[in-house]
Motif scaffolding. Sequence first.
Motif, PDB file in Angstrom:
ATOM      1  N   GLU A 251       0.829  -1.211   0.000  1.00  0.00           N
ATOM      2  CA  GLU A 251       0.000   0.000   0.000  1.00  0.00           C
ATOM      3  C   GLU A 251       0.863   1.260   0.000  1.00  0.00           C
ATOM      4  O   GLU A 251       0.510   2.265  -0.610  1.00  0.00           O
ATOM      5  CB  GLU A 251      -0.920   0.023   1.226  1.00  0.00           C
ATOM      6  N   GLU A 252       1.994   1.196   0.678  1.00  0.00           N
ATOM      7  CA  GLU A 252       2.903   2.348   0.756  1.00  0.00           C
ATOM      8  C   GLU A 252       4.343   1.868   0.596  1.00  0.00           C
ATOM      9  O   GLU A 252       5.048   1.623   1.566  1.00  0.00           O
ATOM     10  CB  GLU A 252       2.737   3.096   2.079  1.00  0.00           C
ATOM     11  N   PRO A 253       4.796   1.712  -0.653  1.00  0.00           N
ATOM     12  CA  PRO A 253       6.166   1.254  -0.900  1.00  0.00           C
ATOM     13  C   PRO A 253       7.198   2.253  -0.367  1.00  0.00           C
ATOM     14  O   PRO A 253       6.896   3.440  -0.220  1.00  0.00           O
ATOM     15  CB  PRO A 253       6.242   1.176  -2.429  1.00  0.00           C
ATOM     16  N   TYR A 254       8.372   1.724  -0.080  1.00  0.00           N
ATOM     17  CA  TYR A 254       9.517   2.590   0.228  1.00  0.00           C
ATOM     18  C   TYR A 254      10.149   2.987  -1.099  1.00  0.00           C
ATOM     19  O   TYR A 254      10.510   2.130  -1.913  1.00  0.00           O
ATOM     20  CB  TYR A 254      10.524   1.846   1.103  1.00  0.00           C
ATOM     21  N   ILE A 255      10.267   4.288  -1.334  1.00  0.00           N
ATOM     22  CA  ILE A 255      10.872   4.790  -2.574  1.00  0.00           C
ATOM     23  C   ILE A 255      11.899   5.859  -2.205  1.00  0.00           C
ATOM     24  O   ILE A 255      11.604   6.765  -1.405  1.00  0.00           O
ATOM     25  CB  ILE A 255       9.816   5.405  -3.517  1.00  0.00           C
ATOM     26  N   CYS A 256      13.084   5.767  -2.786  1.00  0.00           N
ATOM     27  CA  CYS A 256      14.096   6.786  -2.495  1.00  0.00           C
ATOM     28  C   CYS A 256      14.935   7.092  -3.730  1.00  0.00           C
ATOM     29  O   CYS A 256      14.957   6.333  -4.700  1.00  0.00           O
ATOM     30  CB  CYS A 256      14.988   6.354  -1.341  1.00  0.00           C
ATOM     31  N   ILE A 257      15.599   8.237  -3.654  1.00  0.00           N
ATOM     32  CA  ILE A 257      16.599   8.620  -4.649  1.00  0.00           C
ATOM     33  C   ILE A 257      17.956   8.550  -3.969  1.00  0.00           C
ATOM     34  O   ILE A 257      18.147   9.118  -2.888  1.00  0.00           O
ATOM     35  CB  ILE A 257      16.391  10.048  -5.171  1.00  0.00           C
ATOM     36  N   LEU A 258      18.902   7.860  -4.587  1.00  0.00           N
ATOM     37  CA  LEU A 258      20.282   7.789  -4.098  1.00  0.00           C
ATOM     38  C   LEU A 258      21.156   8.602  -5.050  1.00  0.00           C
ATOM     39  O   LEU A 258      21.203   8.317  -6.247  1.00  0.00           O
ATOM     40  CB  LEU A 258      20.759   6.334  -4.056  1.00  0.00           C
ATOM     41  N   ILE A 259      21.837   9.600  -4.518  1.00  0.00           N
ATOM     42  CA  ILE A 259      22.678  10.458  -5.352  1.00  0.00           C
ATOM     43  C   ILE A 259      24.109  10.401  -4.843  1.00  0.00           C
ATOM     44  O   ILE A 259      24.395  10.754  -3.687  1.00  0.00           O
ATOM     45  CB  ILE A 259      22.180  11.914  -5.332  1.00  0.00           C
ATOM     46  N   ASP A 260      25.029   9.946  -5.681  1.00  0.00           N
ATOM     47  CA  ASP A 260      26.446   9.965  -5.319  1.00  0.00           C
ATOM     48  C   ASP A 260      26.907  11.411  -5.202  1.00  0.00           C
ATOM     49  O   ASP A 260      26.605  12.241  -6.075  1.00  0.00           O
ATOM     50  CB  ASP A 260      27.292   9.270  -6.393  1.00  0.00           C
ATOM     51  N   ILE A 261      27.634  11.714  -4.132  1.00  0.00           N
ATOM     52  CA  ILE A 261      28.187  13.060  -3.981  1.00  0.00           C
ATOM     53  C   ILE A 261      29.434  13.162  -4.854  1.00  0.00           C
ATOM     54  O   ILE A 261      30.382  12.389  -4.684  1.00  0.00           O
ATOM     55  CB  ILE A 261      28.549  13.349  -2.509  1.00  0.00           C
ATOM     56  N   LYS A 262      29.425  14.099  -5.779  1.00  0.00           N
ATOM     57  CA  LYS A 262      30.581  14.311  -6.654  1.00  0.00           C
ATOM     58  C   LYS A 262      31.555  15.253  -5.947  1.00  0.00           C
ATOM     59  O   LYS A 262      31.272  16.432  -5.736  1.00  0.00           O
ATOM     60  CB  LYS A 262      30.135  14.869  -7.991  1.00  0.00           C
ATOM     61  N   LYS A 263      32.701  14.685  -5.578  1.00  0.00           N
ATOM     62  CA  LYS A 263      33.657  15.402  -4.729  1.00  0.00           C
ATOM     63  C   LYS A 263      34.093  16.729  -5.331  1.00  0.00           C
ATOM     64  O   LYS A 263      34.160  17.750  -4.643  1.00  0.00           O
ATOM     65  CB  LYS A 263      34.877  14.514  -4.470  1.00  0.00           C
ATOM     66  N   GLU A 264      34.390  16.744  -6.625  1.00  0.00           N
ATOM     67  CA  GLU A 264      34.920  17.955  -7.254  1.00  0.00           C
ATOM     68  C   GLU A 264      33.892  19.092  -7.198  1.00  0.00           C
ATOM     69  O   GLU A 264      34.244  20.242  -6.920  1.00  0.00           O
ATOM     70  CB  GLU A 264      35.314  17.682  -8.710  1.00  0.00           C
ATOM     71  N   ILE A 265      32.633  18.760  -7.461  1.00  0.00           N
ATOM     72  CA  ILE A 265      31.588  19.791  -7.437  1.00  0.00           C
ATOM     73  C   ILE A 265      31.367  20.292  -6.022  1.00  0.00           C
ATOM     74  O   ILE A 265      31.283  21.507  -5.774  1.00  0.00           O
ATOM     75  CB  ILE A 265      30.268  19.246  -8.019  1.00  0.00           C
TER      76      ILE A 265
END
Length: 291
Positions: free
Chosen positions: A88-102
């Motif tokens: 009824e309520e799935p777990y949904i996420c966004i995973l974003i790698d942190i780009k060190k240079e930026i």
Amino acid sequence: MNTKILEEVNKLIKEDSLTRTNIKGVNLYKTTTYLPRTPLTYDFCLVFVLQGKKIGYLSNNRFEYDSKNYLVVPTAMPFECETYASKEEPYICILIDIKKEIMQEIISSISKEESKKCEDVQISVFQDKVTNELEDSIYRLLKMLQSKEESNILGESILREIFYKIAIGENSHFLHKMFLENKAEAKMIRSLRTIHHEYNEHLDIPRLAKEEDMSVSSFHTHFKKVTSLSPLQYIKKIRLHKAMDLLTRRDMQVNETAYATGYESSSQFSKDFKSYYGYPPKEAKASFEII
């Protein structure tokens, strides 16, 4: 997160899985299954939960991240996580790698007024509040991901925008200090990278301390402050997490896995593995398939 964001992410992800997107280092994850406290290694990333929630455990520290609070992991860290999800309520996420240079460029450009809040640092991992401005950035990111052309052309700019909003967040203290080369926090990050690259070799704590021009006692103090674990505890957890991956995803044998993860004794490896996971390494494949 608002309903518009859920509508957009559901256009990109349909089934329980990890979904890679048109921007490298940006992945989506969905599950409809509750997962009890399970070992998991995060590595230099942001976790935005769009629905459901997770509770992360790191030694005596507890992190609850959901649609109102995101998680920042500025270095590889062996967590234990409990995932709340249902059909009824799935777990949904966004995973974003942190780009060190930026991130390095952004933090070095932030005004002194913003940097004043970075005086006291507790543990390296931290949570912060999802602001309306950050929600807007995430919404536009999800819209962009639906077009390969837009992702290729505008992907870095939207990530830069998100990283900036993270860097000026209320709890971003550690993130600032880890990019100041002479700070103890930055030294610990370099040591953690060494451990992750050399986990299968003999890791000598005095050598790691000497490489950062620190005494062994100072190294221990700062290492525990950053990770909440002693150096030896951290090394053991990383080796056991790597071992689980080798046993379950690469189908390696127990003896082979022990030596591949830096253990000199297969029996000691089996003892540590069972103590940590609750079952012997020979049963890892079956336990993984049940989860």
